[in-house]
Design an enzyme around this catalytic site. Sequence first.
Site, PDB file in Angstrom:
ATOM      1  N   TYR A   1       0.668  -1.071   0.102  1.00  0.00           N
ATOM      2  CA  TYR A   1      -0.083   0.077  -0.009  1.00  0.00           C
ATOM      3  C   TYR A   1       0.759   1.323  -0.021  1.00  0.00           C
ATOM      4  O   TYR A   1       2.050   1.381   0.662  1.00  0.00           O
ATOM      5  CB  TYR A   1      -0.949  -0.003   1.020  1.00  0.00           C
ATOM      6  CG  TYR A   1      -2.025  -1.143   1.362  1.00  0.00           C
ATOM      7  CD1 TYR A   1      -2.262  -1.850   0.249  1.00  0.00           C
ATOM      8  CD2 TYR A   1      -2.515  -1.182   2.484  1.00  0.00           C
ATOM      9  CE1 TYR A   1      -3.390  -2.851   0.145  1.00  0.00           C
ATOM     10  CE2 TYR A   1      -3.508  -2.277   2.429  1.00  0.00           C
ATOM     11  CZ  TYR A   1      -3.714  -2.949   1.501  1.00  0.00           C
ATOM     12  OH  TYR A   1      -4.950  -3.853   1.596  1.00  0.00           O
TER      13      TYR A   1
ATOM     14  N   LEU B   1     -18.031  -2.431   1.008  1.00  0.00           N
ATOM     15  CA  LEU B   1     -18.857  -1.445   0.127  1.00  0.00           C
ATOM     16  C   LEU B   1     -18.632  -1.493  -1.290  1.00  0.00           C
ATOM     17  O   LEU B   1     -19.154  -0.528  -2.097  1.00  0.00           O
ATOM     18  CB  LEU B   1     -18.536   0.296   0.682  1.00  0.00           C
ATOM     19  CG  LEU B   1     -19.100   0.325   1.856  1.00  0.00           C
ATOM     20  CD1 LEU B   1     -18.495   1.725   2.375  1.00  0.00           C
ATOM     21  CD2 LEU B   1     -20.355   0.103   2.308  1.00  0.00           C
ATOM     22  N   GLY B   2     -17.985  -2.502  -1.627  1.00  0.00           N
ATOM     23  CA  GLY B   2     -17.917  -2.806  -3.200  1.00  0.00           C
ATOM     24  C   GLY B   2     -17.097  -1.778  -3.972  1.00  0.00           C
ATOM     25  O   GLY B   2     -17.774  -1.180  -4.934  1.00  0.00           O
ATOM     26  N   PHE B   3     -15.849  -1.145  -3.223  1.00  0.00           N
ATOM     27  CA  PHE B   3     -15.133  -0.137  -3.885  1.00  0.00           C
ATOM     28  C   PHE B   3     -16.129   1.211  -3.707  1.00  0.00           C
ATOM     29  O   PHE B   3     -15.949   2.100  -4.589  1.00  0.00           O
ATOM     30  CB  PHE B   3     -14.852  -0.348  -5.208  1.00  0.00           C
ATOM     31  CG  PHE B   3     -13.324  -0.976  -5.498  1.00  0.00           C
ATOM     32  CD1 PHE B   3     -12.473  -0.030  -6.251  1.00  0.00           C
ATOM     33  CD2 PHE B   3     -12.865  -1.749  -4.282  1.00  0.00           C
ATOM     34  CE1 PHE B   3     -11.130  -0.588  -6.119  1.00  0.00           C
ATOM     35  CE2 PHE B   3     -11.485  -2.059  -4.427  1.00  0.00           C
ATOM     36  CZ  PHE B   3     -10.716  -1.633  -5.342  1.00  0.00           C
TER      37      PHE B   3
ATOM     38  N   THR C   1     -19.241   1.382  -4.390  1.00  0.00           N
ATOM     39  CA  THR C   1     -20.415   1.510  -5.425  1.00  0.00           C
ATOM     40  C   THR C   1     -21.566   1.219  -4.614  1.00  0.00           C
ATOM     41  O   THR C   1     -22.731   1.830  -4.952  1.00  0.00           O
ATOM     42  CB  THR C   1     -20.319   0.267  -6.304  1.00  0.00           C
ATOM     43  OG1 THR C   1     -19.997  -1.026  -5.595  1.00  0.00           O
ATOM     44  CG2 THR C   1     -19.096   0.348  -7.223  1.00  0.00           C
ATOM     45  N   LEU C   2     -21.668   0.568  -3.286  1.00  0.00           N
ATOM     46  CA  LEU C   2     -22.876   0.357  -2.910  1.00  0.00           C
ATOM     47  C   LEU C   2     -23.420   1.422  -1.863  1.00  0.00           C
ATOM     48  O   LEU C   2     -24.351   1.399  -1.141  1.00  0.00           O
ATOM     49  CB  LEU C   2     -22.442  -0.983  -1.625  1.00  0.00           C
ATOM     50  CG  LEU C   2     -22.692  -2.386  -2.478  1.00  0.00           C
ATOM     51  CD1 LEU C   2     -22.019  -3.507  -1.649  1.00  0.00           C
ATOM     52  CD2 LEU C   2     -24.164  -2.824  -2.828  1.00  0.00           C
ATOM     53  N   THR C   3     -22.498   2.521  -1.812  1.00  0.00           N
ATOM     54  CA  THR C   3     -22.958   3.485  -1.326  1.00  0.00           C
ATOM     55  C   THR C   3     -23.901   4.457  -2.165  1.00  0.00           C
ATOM     56  O   THR C   3     -24.559   5.447  -1.854  1.00  0.00           O
ATOM     57  CB  THR C   3     -21.961   4.629  -1.005  1.00  0.00           C
ATOM     58  OG1 THR C   3     -21.192   5.222  -2.221  1.00  0.00           O
ATOM     59  CG2 THR C   3     -20.720   4.074  -0.133  1.00  0.00           C
ATOM     60  N   GLY C   4     -24.182   4.022  -3.426  1.00  0.00           N
ATOM     61  CA  GLY C   4     -25.078   4.680  -4.376  1.00  0.00           C
ATOM     62  C   GLY C   4     -24.338   5.880  -5.263  1.00  0.00           C
ATOM     63  O   GLY C   4     -25.185   6.586  -5.997  1.00  0.00           O
ATOM     64  N   LYS C   5     -23.043   6.134  -4.721  1.00  0.00           N
ATOM     65  CA  LYS C   5     -22.508   7.483  -5.155  1.00  0.00           C
ATOM     66  C   LYS C   5     -22.246   7.343  -6.888  1.00  0.00           C
ATOM     67  O   LYS C   5     -21.990   8.575  -7.463  1.00  0.00           O
ATOM     68  CB  LYS C   5     -21.219   7.763  -4.318  1.00  0.00           C
ATOM     69  CG  LYS C   5     -20.165   7.075  -4.634  1.00  0.00           C
ATOM     70  CD  LYS C   5     -18.833   7.208  -3.767  1.00  0.00           C
ATOM     71  CE  LYS C   5     -17.627   6.498  -3.813  1.00  0.00           C
ATOM     72  NZ  LYS C   5     -16.560   7.013  -2.942  1.00  0.00           N
TER      73      LYS C   5
END
Length: 343
Positions: free
Chosen positions: A53, A234-236, A238-242
């Site tokens: 990282y 949160l699937g990178f 995506t699952l926040t809907g942003k």
Amino acid sequence: MKYRQLGSSDLRVSEIALGTMTFGEQNSPEDAVRQLDYAVARGVNFIDVAEMYPVPPRAETQGRTEDYVGRWLGKQSRDKLIVATKITGPGRGLEWIRGGPRITSKQIKMAIDSSLTRLKTDYIDLYQIHWPDRNVPTFGQSEYDPGKERDATPIVEQLGAFADLIQAGKIRHVGLSNETPWGVCQFTRAAETAGLPRVVSIQNAYNLINRVFEYGLAETCHREQLGLLAYSPLGFGTLTGKYIGGADAGRMTRFPGFGQRYDKPMVPEAVAAYVALAKQANLHPAALALAFVRSRWFVTSTIIGATTMAQLQQNLDSVEVEVNADLFGKIQANHTHYPNPAP
């Protein structure tokens, strides 16, 4: 915040872990300190790092995340925290790491010494193999291809090197990451046969649109006493809907091609369905996604990551959300309609 025993180890880790892979790329040293201080104040005792990282991986930044965490860690009560890091595996073109990373006895010892120096600590609580030394499908690849076989370090040799590090007091426990059911079984059998340390955990992706862990690994890890450290809950993002309705200034937009696992045909529809379900339940989509992962019986800790303090607070607030039977049933209905669009 609740705490759970990690596999067969003596570690009790917070149900939320702080992931740090943005430290050094999207987050400054000052950001890192603020996030770490806030997470610990909220009850987080588990910090996850990796020698590779920050991400996306680059020669110029490799090791910077451990360095940022180390600047903070050196000023903390070390015995109050559980620190995990990872050794980089081969096969991804990261030739700037040890001249081409492998999980050999020699390279394991080189890697741990470098990580300890950057992290400003004498020991690592959980030392993980970031991905296997052998050929396996990883990071969005879904099919094993025997035509891609390569030389691989025998598992018993890998465990022998970790045993030496445990004896030297440099690590406490060993974990796997991005591993398969076959790999888990090989590691546990080798440990039993040769009298070497057992692996205690596995860090694999698990979220509402990627539940492939349930197919074989859930049973395997239960029977072999490994705890799941669920990454990418949160699937990178995506699952926040942003990302619905257009590009957001998030990681997938900033680094094109980096989140290939989530750039697949049915992902937008599935995400929209889960966002709609969250709204019906009067929840933020992130809270629904994180609460679901946290609720699963095989998940020991859910690894969150954030680039802003607002995101971090929102993610940590999700511990107050419980998935009841009715909500779980609706999640299952979505899953039946959109089974694993981002494996």
